[in-house]
Design a protein around this motif. Structure first.
Motif, PDB file in Angstrom:
ATOM      1  N   PHE A  18     -34.590 -39.163 -44.977  1.00  9.67           N
ATOM      2  CA  PHE A  18     -35.022 -39.453 -43.610  1.00  9.67           C
ATOM      3  C   PHE A  18     -36.277 -40.322 -43.629  1.00  9.67           C
ATOM      4  CE2 PHE A  18     -32.626 -36.501 -40.797  1.00  9.67           C
ATOM      5  CZ  PHE A  18     -31.936 -35.800 -41.767  1.00  9.67           C
ATOM      6  N   SER A  19     -36.282 -41.352 -42.788  1.00 12.14           N
ATOM      7  CA  SER A  19     -37.474 -42.173 -42.651  1.00 12.14           C
ATOM      8  C   SER A  19     -37.513 -42.719 -41.226  1.00 12.14           C
ATOM      9  CB  SER A  19     -37.473 -43.329 -43.659  1.00 12.14           C
ATOM     10  OG  SER A  19     -36.369 -44.182 -43.425  1.00 12.14           O
ATOM     11  N   ALA A  20     -38.687 -43.112 -40.796  1.00  9.53           N
ATOM     12  CA  ALA A  20     -38.820 -43.673 -39.456  1.00  9.53           C
ATOM     13  C   ALA A  20     -39.901 -44.728 -39.472  1.00  9.53           C
ATOM     14  CB  ALA A  20     -39.138 -42.592 -38.432  1.00  9.53           C
ATOM     15  N   GLU A  21     -39.704 -45.710 -38.613  1.00  7.11           N
ATOM     16  CA  GLU A  21     -40.687 -46.773 -38.458  1.00  7.11           C
ATOM     17  C   GLU A  21     -40.960 -46.980 -36.980  1.00  7.11           C
ATOM     18  OE1 GLU A  21     -39.583 -49.572 -42.333  1.00  7.11           O
ATOM     19  OE2 GLU A  21     -39.157 -50.279 -40.303  1.00  7.11           O
ATOM     20  N   ARG A  22     -42.154 -47.484 -36.721  1.00  4.49           N
ATOM     21  CA  ARG A  22     -42.480 -47.876 -35.355  1.00  4.49           C
ATOM     22  C   ARG A  22     -43.268 -49.172 -35.414  1.00  4.49           C
ATOM     23  NH1 ARG A  22     -46.080 -45.006 -30.552  1.00  4.49           N
ATOM     24  NH2 ARG A  22     -45.122 -46.204 -28.869  1.00  4.49           N
ATOM     25  N   THR A  23     -42.874 -50.114 -34.598  1.00  8.78           N
ATOM     26  CA  THR A  23     -43.546 -51.406 -34.532  1.00  8.78           C
ATOM     27  C   THR A  23     -44.593 -51.352 -33.442  1.00  8.78           C
ATOM     28  OG1 THR A  23     -41.455 -52.454 -35.143  1.00  8.78           O
ATOM     29  CG2 THR A  23     -43.210 -53.870 -34.299  1.00  8.78           C
ATOM     30  N   GLY A  24     -45.848 -51.315 -33.837  1.00  7.95           N
ATOM     31  CA  GLY A  24     -46.932 -51.244 -32.863  1.00  7.95           C
ATOM     32  C   GLY A  24     -46.783 -50.037 -31.972  1.00  7.95           C
ATOM     33  N   GLU A  25     -46.806 -50.262 -30.678  1.00 14.33           N
ATOM     34  CA  GLU A  25     -46.613 -49.163 -29.732  1.00 14.33           C
ATOM     35  C   GLU A  25     -45.294 -49.340 -28.991  1.00 14.33           C
ATOM     36  OE1 GLU A  25     -50.045 -48.819 -27.249  1.00 14.33           O
ATOM     37  OE2 GLU A  25     -51.319 -48.115 -28.875  1.00 14.33           O
ATOM     38  N   SER A  26     -44.299 -49.855 -29.716  1.00 11.89           N
ATOM     39  CA  SER A  26     -43.025 -50.055 -29.040  1.00 11.89           C
ATOM     40  C   SER A  26     -41.914 -49.311 -29.779  1.00 11.89           C
ATOM     41  CB  SER A  26     -42.722 -51.549 -28.933  1.00 11.89           C
ATOM     42  OG  SER A  26     -42.644 -52.129 -30.220  1.00 11.89           O
ATOM     43  N   VAL A  27     -40.854 -50.018 -30.023  1.00  9.59           N
ATOM     44  CA  VAL A  27     -39.611 -49.427 -30.517  1.00  9.59           C
ATOM     45  C   VAL A  27     -39.800 -48.684 -31.833  1.00  9.59           C
ATOM     46  CG1 VAL A  27     -37.322 -50.021 -31.393  1.00  9.59           C
ATOM     47  CG2 VAL A  27     -38.210 -51.148 -29.339  1.00  9.59           C
ATOM     48  N   SER A  28     -39.038 -47.589 -31.970  1.00  7.18           N
ATOM     49  CA  SER A  28     -39.007 -46.846 -33.221  1.00  7.18           C
ATOM     50  C   SER A  28     -37.566 -46.708 -33.689  1.00  7.18           C
ATOM     51  CB  SER A  28     -39.609 -45.451 -33.052  1.00  7.18           C
ATOM     52  OG  SER A  28     -39.476 -44.688 -34.242  1.00  7.18           O
ATOM     53  N   THR A  29     -37.401 -46.705 -35.005  1.00 12.14           N
ATOM     54  CA  THR A  29     -36.085 -46.509 -35.608  1.00 12.14           C
ATOM     55  C   THR A  29     -36.151 -45.342 -36.582  1.00 12.14           C
ATOM     56  OG1 THR A  29     -35.595 -48.880 -35.455  1.00 12.14           O
ATOM     57  CG2 THR A  29     -34.240 -47.570 -36.946  1.00 12.14           C
ATOM     58  N   LEU A  30     -35.218 -44.415 -36.421  1.00 12.46           N
ATOM     59  CA  LEU A  30     -35.064 -43.296 -37.364  1.00 12.46           C
ATOM     60  C   LEU A  30     -33.858 -43.605 -38.236  1.00 12.46           C
ATOM     61  CD1 LEU A  30     -35.869 -40.352 -38.248  1.00 12.46           C
ATOM     62  CD2 LEU A  30     -34.163 -39.565 -36.588  1.00 12.46           C
ATOM     63  N   THR A  31     -34.069 -43.613 -39.528  1.00 13.50           N
ATOM     64  CA  THR A  31     -32.989 -43.927 -40.467  1.00 13.50           C
ATOM     65  C   THR A  31     -32.669 -42.703 -41.311  1.00 13.50           C
ATOM     66  OG1 THR A  31     -33.705 -46.244 -40.582  1.00 13.50           O
ATOM     67  CG2 THR A  31     -32.272 -45.445 -42.344  1.00 13.50           C
ATOM     68  N   ILE A  32     -31.380 -42.414 -41.400  1.00  9.72           N
ATOM     69  CA  ILE A  32     -30.910 -41.334 -42.269  1.00  9.72           C
ATOM     70  C   ILE A  32     -29.997 -41.967 -43.312  1.00  9.72           C
ATOM     71  CG2 ILE A  32     -29.842 -39.069 -42.417  1.00  9.72           C
ATOM     72  CD1 ILE A  32     -30.219 -38.824 -39.364  1.00  9.72           C
ATOM     73  N   GLN A  33     -30.382 -41.858 -44.554  1.00  8.18           N
ATOM     74  CA  GLN A  33     -29.591 -42.430 -45.643  1.00  8.18           C
ATOM     75  C   GLN A  33     -28.659 -41.366 -46.225  1.00  8.18           C
ATOM     76  OE1 GLN A  33     -33.007 -43.766 -48.044  1.00  8.18           O
ATOM     77  NE2 GLN A  33     -32.353 -45.863 -47.642  1.00  8.18           N
ATOM     78  N   ARG A  34     -27.509 -41.837 -46.699  1.00 11.57           N
ATOM     79  CA  ARG A  34     -26.546 -40.945 -47.373  1.00 11.57           C
ATOM     80  C   ARG A  34     -26.352 -39.664 -46.577  1.00 11.57           C
ATOM     81  NH1 ARG A  34     -30.459 -42.396 -50.586  1.00 11.57           N
ATOM     82  NH2 ARG A  34     -31.261 -40.271 -50.920  1.00 11.57           N
ATOM     83  N   THR A  35     -25.886 -39.828 -45.348  1.00 13.91           N
ATOM     84  CA  THR A  35     -25.777 -38.691 -44.436  1.00 13.91           C
ATOM     85  C   THR A  35     -24.944 -37.551 -45.011  1.00 13.91           C
ATOM     86  OG1 THR A  35     -23.938 -39.819 -43.342  1.00 13.91           O
ATOM     87  CG2 THR A  35     -26.118 -40.011 -42.318  1.00 13.91           C
ATOM     88  N   GLN A  36     -25.345 -36.348 -44.635  1.00 14.81           N
ATOM     89  CA  GLN A  36     -24.661 -35.115 -45.014  1.00 14.81           C
ATOM     90  C   GLN A  36     -24.203 -34.419 -43.737  1.00 14.81           C
ATOM     91  OE1 GLN A  36     -24.319 -34.285 -48.377  1.00 14.81           O
ATOM     92  NE2 GLN A  36     -25.180 -36.345 -48.619  1.00 14.81           N
TER      93      GLN A  36
END
Lengths: 114, 114
Positions: free
Chosen positions: B65-83
């Protein structure tokens, strides 16, 4: 670490009857307390919150909650429920000392019947 | 719209695939949160972004699991190799510094891992 316990997973009640949804918390430091509501197919929204001052707080739609420090409780009450109150209710805590992370309970499904 | 927007609303994927979930917070909100809600369970904190500070990642369940946010806007949550145990509703919320504990939630992204 703080935690929240909602003992009742489901509470059925008839319309116009009173209801109490129970919430107990555990924390070694002082906390802020919240109730959120999730109506069917909608996002969670804030119902009411206790930050300081009067231990009885009033929220939207006629709900109120009372902070009891000695019993570490924050039960939610409404004197007369309506069909439209059918929803899931979540109790939550936040440490007063910093950070804005909410810790939620497992939720109580309130089902109002005719 | 003026609320928190999440996409996709529903995602079905096969075990082992990567998924990305997106969150558009309310404009001007400095804080952004990701929570996970498994069936019959409460909201589980995942990660919290506050302005330009280092994010609080203490709730991420694994390094998939990882997440990023660009400044104070959009965020993306990424789940790799889902279970299969990743199947849940992933909720995003945002808040401003003006109202303690008042989080505005999106309607969530329902992830089903087959």
């Amino acid at each position: 670490a703080q935690s929240v316990t909602q003992l009742d997973s489901q509470v059925p009640v008839f319309e116009e009857a009173p209801v109490e949804l129970r919430c107990n918390y555990s924390s070694s430091v002082s906390v802020y307390l919240f109730w959120y509501v999730q109506y069917p197919n909608q996002g969670l929204q804030l119902l009411l919150k206790y930050l300081s001052g009067s231990t009885l707080v009033k929220g939207i739609n006629g709900f109120e909650a009372e902070f009891n420090k000695s019993q570490t409780s924050f039960h939610l009450r409404k004197p007369s429920v309506h069909i439209s109150d059918t929803a899931e209710y979540f109790c939550a805590v936040m440490l007063t000392g910093g950070g804005n992370k909410l810790t939620f309970g497992t939720g109580t499904q309130l089902k109002v019947e005719l | 719209g003026a609320g928190v927007s999440q996409s996709p609303s529903n995602k079905v994927t096969e075990k082992g695939k990567d998924v990305e979930l997106r969150c558009d917070p309310i404009s001007g909100h400095t804080a952004l949160y990701w929570y996970r809600q498994r069936l019959g369970q409460g909201l589980e904190f995942l990660i919290y972004f506050q302005g330009n500070s280092a994010p609080d990642k203490s709730g991420l369940p694994s390094d998939r699991f990882s997440a990023e946010r660009t400044g104070e806007s959009v965020s993306t949550l990424t789940i790799q190799r889902t279970q299969q145990e990743d199947s849940a509703v992933y909720l995003c919320a945002s808040s401003s510094s003006m109202n303690t504990g008042e989080l505005f939630f999106g309607e969530g992204s329902r992830l089903t891992v087959l």
